[in-house]
Design an enzyme around this catalytic site. Structure first.
Site, PDB file in Angstrom:
ATOM      1  N   ILE A 158       0.879  -1.197   0.049  1.00 21.49           N
ATOM      2  CA  ILE A 158      -0.140  -0.069   0.137  1.00 21.49           C
ATOM      3  C   ILE A 158       0.849   1.189  -0.084  1.00 21.49           C
ATOM      4  CG2 ILE A 158      -2.094  -1.165   1.068  1.00 21.49           C
ATOM      5  CD1 ILE A 158      -1.314  -0.200   3.646  1.00 21.49           C
ATOM      6  N   ASP A 159       0.280   2.285  -0.421  1.00 13.55           N
ATOM      7  CA  ASP A 159       1.194   3.344  -0.678  1.00 13.55           C
ATOM      8  C   ASP A 159       1.632   4.058   0.613  1.00 13.55           C
ATOM      9  OD1 ASP A 159       0.707   3.339  -3.365  1.00 13.55           O
ATOM     10  OD2 ASP A 159      -1.193   4.633  -3.202  1.00 13.55           O
ATOM     11  N   LYS A 160       2.985   4.851   0.695  1.00 10.27           N
ATOM     12  CA  LYS A 160       3.383   5.387   1.852  1.00 10.27           C
ATOM     13  C   LYS A 160       2.390   6.159   2.604  1.00 10.27           C
ATOM     14  CE  LYS A 160       6.523   9.226   3.356  1.00 10.27           C
ATOM     15  NZ  LYS A 160       7.172  10.250   2.940  1.00 10.27           N
ATOM     16  N   ARG A 176      -7.020   5.677  -5.921  1.00  9.86           N
ATOM     17  CA  ARG A 176      -6.667   7.049  -6.012  1.00  9.86           C
ATOM     18  C   ARG A 176      -7.050   7.472  -7.271  1.00  9.86           C
ATOM     19  NH1 ARG A 176      -0.661   7.589  -3.857  1.00  9.86           N
ATOM     20  NH2 ARG A 176      -0.989   9.739  -4.420  1.00  9.86           N
TER      21      ARG A 176
END
Length: 304
Positions: free
Chosen positions: A138-140, A238
């Site tokens: 998962i993204d930062k 997103r």
């Protein structure tokens, strides 16, 4: 071992530069990286060396080799982890917002992998030295649940489940605008944005991607939603929410400048369910969003 790839140029790619074509087919690589491969004579067209500005012809056979990554000396780091479950095969962790999952250029320390290496010595090696145990990411600035494989047998099983779309993954998000309908499905292919290699976008020749969403609550100019992933592409939620005109609040890459003060996108991986790779029993975990997410919901409630 380096990876070897082959691609036949289609009519829609006729006249495109070789570096552009290869960059589109290698999601993890930038155009400058592809140009380095060409310069290092790792790319051939119809068996011949070419330059980066070579214009592809329909039917061209491109073969290329992705070199092994330079080995990184990963340091175990004593970083606190919020572990929801752990046994000898798998580990489920609640990743905090702001933490990168695995080392990459510019992020050699402070990652989830550095923390995992300190916490446990047994992680699967299938993804190599840089991503031990990492099955999905998962993204930062996305918080929430990740599963980690502690041996190769578990890793193979979890990856197979992801490919078969049997892993349950649901997210909470806050998006711009008031979504009129209660439920929706976004089915739109994703790939590198041809105008910005640092972004993903909906593109005709992208990879199949499906996101289901459900409205939890509407506020003035914002909506709190639940998203269920059918596929797990890079930046999928997103990009898909931006595509339908409801980008995520706080998203610096895909959202508007005027947004909530979130220090990154309002996205939280809330539920994770999968079949245990050894016992074959279904396991499912749930974790509430972090404080900054809850605080924004409370502010929106007061303002609406």
């Amino acid at each position: 071992m380096p990876e070897h790839h082959r691609h036949t140029v289609g009519p829609d790619e006729r006249g495109d530069r070789i570096d552009k074509v290869l960059a589109k087919r290698n999601e993890e690589a930038s155009r400058s990286q592809v140009q380095t491969w060409i310069k290092d004579e790792l790319v051939f067209v119809n068996g011949e060396k070419v330059k980066s500005n070579y214009k592809c012809q329909s039917g061209d056979e491109i073969t290329w080799e992705i070199p092994d990554a330079e080995p990184l000396e990963l340091e175990p780091e004593n970083i606190p982890l919020d572990i929801l479950y752990e046994d000898s095969d798998v580990l489920v962790v609640n990743k905090p917002k702001g933490m990168v999952v695995h080392p990459a250029a510019g992020h050699g320390t402070g990652t989830l992998v550095n923390a995992l290496l300190y916490h446990c010595k047994d992680l699967s090696g299938i993804n190599g030295v840089i991503r031990p145990g990492i099955v999905h990411r998962i993204d930062k600035d996305t918080s929430g649940l990740l599963m980690v494989a502690k041996n190769d047998k578990a890793h193979v099983s979890l990856v197979d489940q992801l490919k078969a779309k049997t892993v349950k993954r649901s997210y909470q998000a806050i998006v711009h605008g008031e979504i009129g309908h209660d439920y929706g499905t976004i089915d739109a292919p994703l790939g590198r944005d041809p105008n910005d290699r640092q972004k993903m976008a909906v593109v005709d020749d992208g990879r199949h991607a499906v996101t289901h969403f459900e409205v939890i609550k509407r506020f003035e100019n914002f909506t709190h939603i639940k998203c269920v992933l059918e596929t797990g592409r890079t930046h999928q939620i997103r990009v898909h929410m931006k595509y339908i005109g409801h980008p995520l609040a706080g998203d610096p890459k895909y959202g508007p400048r005027k947004t909530l003060d979130m220090d990154g996108q309002a996205l939280h991986a809330e539920v994770l369910g999968f079949e245990h790779p050894i016992t074959n029993k279904w396991v499912e975990f749930q974790v509430d969003p972090p404080n900054d997410f809850i605080e924004q919901l409370n502010l929106l409630e007061k303002m609406s």
